[in-house]
Each structure stands twice: as structure tokens, then as C-alpha cells.
Design a protein around this motif. Structure first.
Motif, mmCIF file in Angstrom:
data_model
loop_
_atom_site.group_PDB
_atom_site.id
_atom_site.type_symbol
_atom_site.label_atom_id
_atom_site.label_comp_id
_atom_site.label_asym_id
_atom_site.label_seq_id
_atom_site.Cartn_x
_atom_site.Cartn_y
_atom_site.Cartn_z
ATOM 1 N N PRO A 357 0.982 -1.158 0.076
ATOM 2 C CA PRO A 357 -0.032 0.047 0.134
ATOM 3 C C PRO A 357 0.781 1.386 -0.048
ATOM 4 C CG PRO A 357 -0.868 -1.448 1.479
ATOM 5 C CD PRO A 357 0.325 -2.337 1.187
ATOM 6 N N VAL A 358 2.153 1.325 0.751
ATOM 7 C CA VAL A 358 2.843 2.451 0.673
ATOM 8 C C VAL A 358 3.139 2.761 -0.859
ATOM 9 C CG1 VAL A 358 5.064 3.459 1.270
ATOM 10 C CG2 VAL A 358 3.648 1.893 2.892
ATOM 11 N N LYS A 359 3.734 1.921 -1.485
ATOM 12 C CA LYS A 359 4.207 2.055 -3.095
ATOM 13 C C LYS A 359 2.797 2.434 -3.908
ATOM 14 C CE LYS A 359 8.424 -0.717 -3.492
ATOM 15 N NZ LYS A 359 8.838 -1.972 -4.270
ATOM 16 N N GLY A 360 1.699 1.817 -3.528
ATOM 17 C CA GLY A 360 0.556 2.248 -4.294
ATOM 18 C C GLY A 360 0.010 3.494 -4.075
ATOM 19 N N LYS A 361 0.087 4.161 -2.672
ATOM 20 C CA LYS A 361 -0.360 5.404 -2.478
ATOM 21 C C LYS A 361 0.647 6.366 -2.974
ATOM 22 C CE LYS A 361 -2.007 8.060 1.466
ATOM 23 N NZ LYS A 361 -1.327 9.474 0.724
ATOM 24 N N ALA A 362 1.685 6.062 -3.052
ATOM 25 C CA ALA A 362 2.928 6.889 -3.689
ATOM 26 C C ALA A 362 2.507 7.297 -5.208
ATOM 27 C CB ALA A 362 4.391 6.498 -3.647
ATOM 28 N N LEU A 363 2.153 6.034 -5.841
ATOM 29 C CA LEU A 363 1.896 6.437 -7.211
ATOM 30 C C LEU A 363 0.257 6.982 -7.139
ATOM 31 C CD1 LEU A 363 2.432 2.770 -8.602
ATOM 32 C CD2 LEU A 363 3.490 4.960 -9.324
ATOM 33 N N VAL A 364 -0.451 6.784 -6.514
ATOM 34 C CA VAL A 364 -2.073 7.691 -6.459
ATOM 35 C C VAL A 364 -1.547 9.181 -6.288
ATOM 36 C CG1 VAL A 364 -3.960 7.912 -5.300
ATOM 37 C CG2 VAL A 364 -3.341 5.515 -5.756
ATOM 38 N N ASP A 365 -0.641 9.420 -5.331
ATOM 39 C CA ASP A 365 -0.329 10.914 -4.948
ATOM 40 C C ASP A 365 0.291 11.375 -6.544
ATOM 41 O OD1 ASP A 365 -1.345 10.525 -2.683
ATOM 42 O OD2 ASP A 365 0.652 10.268 -1.723
ATOM 43 N N GLN A 366 1.213 10.566 -6.871
ATOM 44 C CA GLN A 366 1.679 11.054 -8.184
ATOM 45 C C GLN A 366 0.906 11.411 -9.272
ATOM 46 O OE1 GLN A 366 4.878 8.440 -9.572
ATOM 47 N NE2 GLN A 366 4.455 9.134 -11.603
ATOM 48 N N LEU A 367 -0.017 10.499 -9.339
ATOM 49 C CA LEU A 367 -1.099 10.943 -10.350
ATOM 50 C C LEU A 367 -2.278 12.016 -9.883
ATOM 51 C CD1 LEU A 367 -2.200 7.006 -10.859
ATOM 52 C CD2 LEU A 367 -1.237 8.601 -12.665
ATOM 53 N N GLY A 368 -2.116 12.564 -8.734
ATOM 54 C CA GLY A 368 -3.053 13.507 -8.152
ATOM 55 C C GLY A 368 -4.330 12.859 -7.943
ATOM 56 N N GLY A 369 -4.356 11.730 -7.513
ATOM 57 C CA GLY A 369 -5.592 10.976 -6.990
ATOM 58 C C GLY A 369 -5.995 9.917 -8.265
ATOM 59 N N LEU A 370 -6.858 8.835 -7.672
ATOM 60 C CA LEU A 370 -7.289 7.904 -8.721
ATOM 61 C C LEU A 370 -8.889 7.561 -8.647
ATOM 62 C CD1 LEU A 370 -6.836 5.900 -10.851
ATOM 63 C CD2 LEU A 370 -5.733 4.396 -9.241
ATOM 64 N N GLU A 371 -9.605 7.872 -9.291
ATOM 65 C CA GLU A 371 -11.075 7.575 -9.200
ATOM 66 C C GLU A 371 -11.665 7.156 -10.568
ATOM 67 O OE1 GLU A 371 -14.845 10.166 -7.721
ATOM 68 O OE2 GLU A 371 -13.163 10.982 -7.616
ATOM 69 N N PHE A 372 -12.712 6.138 -10.315
ATOM 70 C CA PHE A 372 -13.147 5.116 -11.556
ATOM 71 C C PHE A 372 -14.387 4.459 -11.121
ATOM 72 C CE2 PHE A 372 -9.951 2.679 -9.515
ATOM 73 C CZ PHE A 372 -10.380 1.308 -9.462
ATOM 74 N N ASP A 373 -15.081 3.904 -12.172
ATOM 75 C CA ASP A 373 -16.060 3.059 -11.992
ATOM 76 C C ASP A 373 -15.597 1.533 -12.112
ATOM 77 O OD1 ASP A 373 -18.041 5.169 -11.442
ATOM 78 O OD2 ASP A 373 -18.357 5.206 -13.621
ATOM 79 N N LEU A 374 -16.174 0.744 -11.155
ATOM 80 C CA LEU A 374 -15.874 -0.583 -11.282
ATOM 81 C C LEU A 374 -17.238 -1.340 -11.596
ATOM 82 C CD1 LEU A 374 -14.073 -3.102 -10.961
ATOM 83 C CD2 LEU A 374 -14.552 -2.961 -8.600
ATOM 84 N N LEU A 375 -17.332 -1.979 -12.546
ATOM 85 C CA LEU A 375 -18.680 -2.623 -13.227
ATOM 86 C C LEU A 375 -18.572 -4.120 -12.822
ATOM 87 C CD1 LEU A 375 -19.036 -1.157 -16.791
ATOM 88 C CD2 LEU A 375 -20.035 -0.286 -14.650
ATOM 89 N N ASN A 376 -19.565 -4.630 -12.392
ATOM 90 C CA ASN A 376 -19.828 -6.128 -12.366
ATOM 91 C C ASN A 376 -21.162 -6.454 -12.570
ATOM 92 O OD1 ASN A 376 -21.265 -6.520 -9.560
ATOM 93 N ND2 ASN A 376 -19.996 -4.765 -9.395
ATOM 94 N N ILE A 377 -21.385 -7.772 -12.596
ATOM 95 C CA ILE A 377 -22.748 -8.510 -13.111
ATOM 96 C C ILE A 377 -23.782 -8.715 -11.749
ATOM 97 C CG2 ILE A 377 -21.874 -9.298 -15.191
ATOM 98 C CD1 ILE A 377 -21.914 -11.938 -14.101
ATOM 99 N N GLY A 378 -23.127 -8.159 -10.568
ATOM 100 C CA GLY A 378 -24.150 -8.062 -9.337
ATOM 101 C C GLY A 378 -23.845 -9.592 -8.731
ATOM 102 N N GLY A 379 -24.776 -9.952 -7.569
ATOM 103 C CA GLY A 379 -24.592 -11.191 -7.039
ATOM 104 C C GLY A 379 -23.141 -10.976 -6.168
ATOM 105 N N HIS A 380 -22.778 -12.425 -6.083
ATOM 106 C CA HIS A 380 -21.426 -12.458 -5.434
ATOM 107 C C HIS A 380 -20.372 -11.540 -5.916
ATOM 108 C CE1 HIS A 380 -19.407 -13.953 -1.926
ATOM 109 N NE2 HIS A 380 -18.633 -14.300 -2.701
#
Length: 524
Positions: A357-380
Motif C-alpha cells: 500500500p505504501v508504493k500504491g499510495k505514492a503512485l496515487v499521489d503522483q497521479l493527483g488521485g485515482l477515481e473510476f467506476d468498477l462494473l460487475n454483474i451483481g450477485g457475489h
């Protein structure tokens, strides 16, 4: 006895020590249940409108049921990486340049309408399947001609070296050969309702999408190994909990569910139920995240890498799925061909973006944030998608989880209107059958690797042009390494199909997306 085990190493999850006593409680009657059923079983999950693989509307998930009617040219290898097993075909030979395939057919075989199963019949079906309206056409794209080179010999020629055709004639609807006489007489629509094949069973009645009843074909070439007097398929709810309850109550004898999309409490309950059997197949299914690399935010590799660093696959497998699945680090199940040495641990050790998560958060900060839609077919799928979104929050990633219908998700892939989705694939141990998300020529793949990353589809094509298993092994490992480096389709978990089954039902042959009952029998 010949076995059609695509899922080769079956494990009886329920306590086998209680099988004998459980048989006495299996009930009986005119439908499901043990000795009182007189060799008649009822199977859930039937919702198919046509059984004609050469017509529109045929669904590949009905292949195991279709095999009971048509039979198969070849059966899967009896051991991982072995050769294909003769069935209605007795042998094959590729030319040295892989541009010609010669197939030898079993002699003395007839369709259930009494007409001969011969080379002319196979040619008729292959030519029909090649037509554009057939969903089978995808398996015959490279076929330039097919001829009856003898009464029981078929010769296919290809426009380019092709080493995959026999696999298609084993695992896909391409292997289903119907009676030309019956097809011409009935017409395509009616043939789909009551097809005539050369398999172990023939159709008694068919209510499309509701019920299919089969009886043994008395002149089947291997009739001595067909034991059931009747197999009835009925439409039951696709919900795993409902499927389990049907088997537990004795209203059906068998139904299959997917390990990567079934709530773990259902599998826990089934395992604890000593009156039924819960059977696990090979770990060849996998769940993954297809990503649109043509639009923000995932046109930037840092965004894709951040998702990987912030995904705790072990937690999803252990805490969300309670150990019924394994973490996935390549786009294949842990029992698939060409999997990295060392199994899941070996694949994890080679994975370029371990949970950090430390490396991941550093990349997110570098990008200026990361926001998106995650689609799925419902259920489990929604449950697992929400768990992933919660994990990503610790890195500052904001994923909006949205459930959509299957057709909507397919349209989003084709139109490129998705950003990320939660999807699953697999079921056969050979990964060549699950490359639609890596091909620029498919709706699923054209917004993933496509123009920007031609190396992946080129490697896959290279693997499919050789019969040398070691070359294929080496090439597929390069495929998985490249896909992981690019982080376009991100693996999450993998697991088997599970079958809930009457404990009195034995010798069921488990196929990739269902079960075959050619050699099945009731033992009590």
C-alpha cells in the motif's frame, strides 16, 4: 471405461466415510433420488433454447449437455499435457507444416436416426459451422477446405499453420456432429429443438429453456457403458443457495456452481451436509479485472500499477472466500497448463507488483488521485468488488462499484465505455481458450491490449502455431509475464467448479462448464 474428465483430479469435499449410510436416506420416486428412481436422474441449471451449434442462439455453456446427445470426436487427455483420447474419431495427424489435418473416424457408427456417421457427415457439419451465422465459425476461420478423403477419413487444410484444431474438436461445439439427413429434413430451427447425434443418449422431449429429457441411444457404439435409463434436465434458479437447497432436498440429483462466484457460506453448508456430495474440480477458473487502457485514468500505467500494489489477494481468498479459492497472480487457475513453477507461491514470487500500500499510495499521489467506476454483474461479484474497493481506499483510491446486467457489460466492453470491470473466465486447463480479452479482434480485447501492446496477442498466436509442448510452455510464460508487466488484465483469485450431487450418483464425467452422464449410474 473411457472417461471425459476435463476437470481431472476430482476431490470429494464431503465426508466420503458417510457415503454408505447417506445412500439409504436418498429417497426415491419418479424423479430424483436413489434406488427407487430406477436409474432416472434430474439435473438442474437447464435454460437453453437450442442445441444446434450451427444455428444462432446456441450457448457454449450447453456443450456438456450437447455431448450427451452428439458425442464427441475426441475426449480430453487423461493426464495433464497428454494426448487427446479417441471417441467418435480414432486418430489424427498434422502435416509437418501444420497446414493440413487428417482425421480418422470410428467405423460402424450410426446417428440415432439410423443414418451413417461417416466422413461425408463430418464434412457437412464443418462446412455448415464455417458459415458466418454460426457461433462455431470462430473455430473454422483458418480452414480453407475440408474433404472426405475416404469413407471414414476427413482432411482439413488451413490458410496458415494451425496447431489448435484438434483441441477445438475436443473442448468446443466444433466437436458436435449432427445427422445431415435429420438437419435437412427438419430445418435449422426444428433441428435445434430435437437434434440427432451419435452420442450415448437421444432426445425424448424438449421444452426450450425449461426441460430436456434424454434416454439411452440403443445403438450407441459404447452402449454397454451407458447405465442410466433417463436423464432429465430442468430449469432451476442460477443462485447458488437455491441450487444447493434443491440437491439437499432431493428435488434434483446434480447441479454445478462456480467457485469464484459462489458465496462461501453456501459451500460451507454443502460441505457440512452429510447427505450430499460436494465435488471440486481442478482449479482452472479465475476472476480478474479487465481494464480500458484507451481512456483515463488507466491509459497511464501508473494507475494500473497502483491497483496491483493496493490489492491484497490473500485477504480476498482467505477472508472473503474463506479459503474456497486461491490468490491468482496470472490469468489462469493454479491447475492450468504452463502455470509458473512452484504453483501459487511461485507465481506470487514472480509477480511484479506485490501487495504494498505504501508504493500504491505514492503512485496515487503522483497521479493527483485515482477515481473510476468498477462494473460487475451483481450477485457475489458485487460482494467481491466491494471488498476490493474497500482495500483500495487505504491508498486513496476511490472506486464506484456498479452492478449491471451481462448484456450491458458486454456492450461496455465493445463500445469502450467501461474503465474497469470484475469478470471471470477459464474452466479448461489449456489457456488458449481464454484469450478474448487479449485479442484486438474481439469486443472484449479491443480496448485492452490492442494497438498499444501487440506483443501479447503476437505471443499467443505464436504459442498456437506449435505442437511442441515445451515451446508452448515457454511462450505462455512469456505471455503471462508480459500481461503482468503491463497490468492491463489484473488477476485476483482462482478456483474450481463445484458440483452438489446426490451421494448415490457415481461415475459422472465432469466437463468444463457442466457434467456428462454418459457413464453415470445410481449405486443405491
Amino acid at each position: 471405461m473411457r472417461r471425459r474428465n476435463v476437470l481431472l483430479r476430482l476431490a470429494l469435499v464431503a465426508s466420503v466415510g458417510l457415503a454408505a449410510s447417506a445412500c439409504g436416506d436418498s429417497g426415491g420416486g419418479d424423479g430424483a433420488g436413489g434406488a427407487g428412481a430406477n436409474g432416472r436422474i434430474t439435473v438442474g441449471g437447464y435454460n437453453y433454447k437450442t442445441l444446434d451449434p450451427g444455428g444462432t442462439g446456441y450457448i457454449s455453456k450447453s456443450v456438456p449437455i450437447s455431448l450427451d446427445v452428439y458425442g464427441s470426436l475426441f475426449d480430453p487427455p487423461t493426464a495433464k499435457g497428454g494426448d487427446f483420447v479417441p471417441d467418435l474419431a480414432t486418430g489424427y495427424k498434422y502435416s509437418d507444416d501444420l497446414k493440413t489435418l487428417t482425421i480418422e473416424l470410428r467405423q460402424g457408427v450410426t446417428f440415432s436416426d439410423g443414418t451413417p456417421f461417416d466422413a461425408e457427415a463430418v464434412v457437412y457439419n464443418f462446412e455448415r459451422y464455417k458459415q458466418a451465422e454460426s457461433p462455431n465459425a470462430q473455430y473454422f476461420r483458418q480452414m480453407s477446405s475440408v474433404t472426405a478423403s475416404g469413407e471414414h477419413q476427413v482432411t482439413m487444410t488451413f490458410t496458415e499453420p494451425t496447431a489448435t484444431m484438434v483441441a477445438f474438436l475436443t473442448y468446443t461445439p466444433a466437436t458436435l456432429i449432427g445427422s445431415p439427413t435429420a438437419h435437412k429434413k427438419a430445418g435449422q430451427q426444428q433441428f435445434g429443438l430435437k437434434p440427432v447425434g451419435a452420442g450415448p443418449f437421444e432426445i425424448v422431449s424438449h421444452k426450450p429453456g425449461e426441460e430436456l429429457v434424454l434416454k439411452p441411444f440403443e445403438k450407441y457404439w459404447d452402449r454397454a457403458n451407458v447405465h442410466l435409463a433417463e436423464v432429465k434436465f430442468i430449469n432451476t434458479s442460477p443462485e447458488a443457495q437455491v441450487s444447493y437447497q434443491h440437491v439437499a432436498s432431493g428435488s434434483i440429483d446434480s447441479v454445478q456452481v462456480s467457485g469464484v462466484s459462489t458465496p462461501p457460506n453456501v459451500l460451507d453448508d454443502a460441505k457440512a451436509n452429510q447427505k450430499i456430495a460436494t465435488i471440486a474440480g481442478e482449479n482452472t477458473l479465475y476472476a480478474f479485472l479487465p481494464i480500458n487502457t484507451f481512456k483515463p485514468p488507466f491509459n497511464r500505467p501508473e494507475a494500473r500499477q497502483a491497483i496491483n500494489y493496493c490489492t491484497d489477494r490473500d485477504s480476498i481468498a482467505t477472508n472473503v472466500q474463506r479459503g474456497w479459492v486461491t490468490p491468482a497472480y496470472v490469468l489462469a487457475g493454479a491447475d492450468s497448463l504452463y502455470y509458473p513453477d512452484g504453483g501459487v507461491d511461485g507465481a506470487k514470487a514472480q509477480f511484479p507488483y506485490p501487495f504494498d500500500p505504501v508504493k500504491g499510495k505514492a503512485l496515487v499521489d503522483q497521479l493527483g488521485g485515482l477515481e473510476f467506476d468498477l462494473l460487475n454483474i451483481g450477485g457475489h461479484s458485487q460482494v467481491i468488488s466491494n471488498a476490493l474497493a474497500q482495500q483500495w481506499q487505504q491508498c486513496g483510491i476511490k472506486a464506484q462499484v456498479k452492478a449491471v446486467q451481462g448484456p450491458q457489460l458486454s456492450e461496455a466492453y465493445s463500445d469502450g465505455t467501461y474503465q474497469m470491470a470484475y469478470a471471470f473466465s477459464g474452466g479448461i486447463d489449456d489457456p488458449q481458450f481464454y484469450t478474448s480479452f487479449q485479442s484486438p479482434n474481439t469486443p472484449q480485447g479491443k480496448h485492452g491490449f490492442a494497438r498499444e501492446h501487440p506483443e501479447v496477442p503476437e505471443l499467443i498466436q505464436s504459442a498456437n502455431r506449435t505442437v511442441d509442448p515445451e515451446v508452448r510452455r515457454t511462450t505462455w510464460r512469456k505471455v503471462w509475464t508480459s500481461m503482468n508487466d503491463l497490468a492491463v488484465d489484473i488477476p485476483i483469485i482462482s478456483g474450481p467448479n463445484y458440483t452438489f450431487q446426490n451421494k448415490c450418483l457415481a461415475d459422472v464425467d465432469f466437463a468444463a462448464v457442466g457434467a456428462q452422464f454418459k457413464s453415470a449410474r445410481l449405486t443405491c
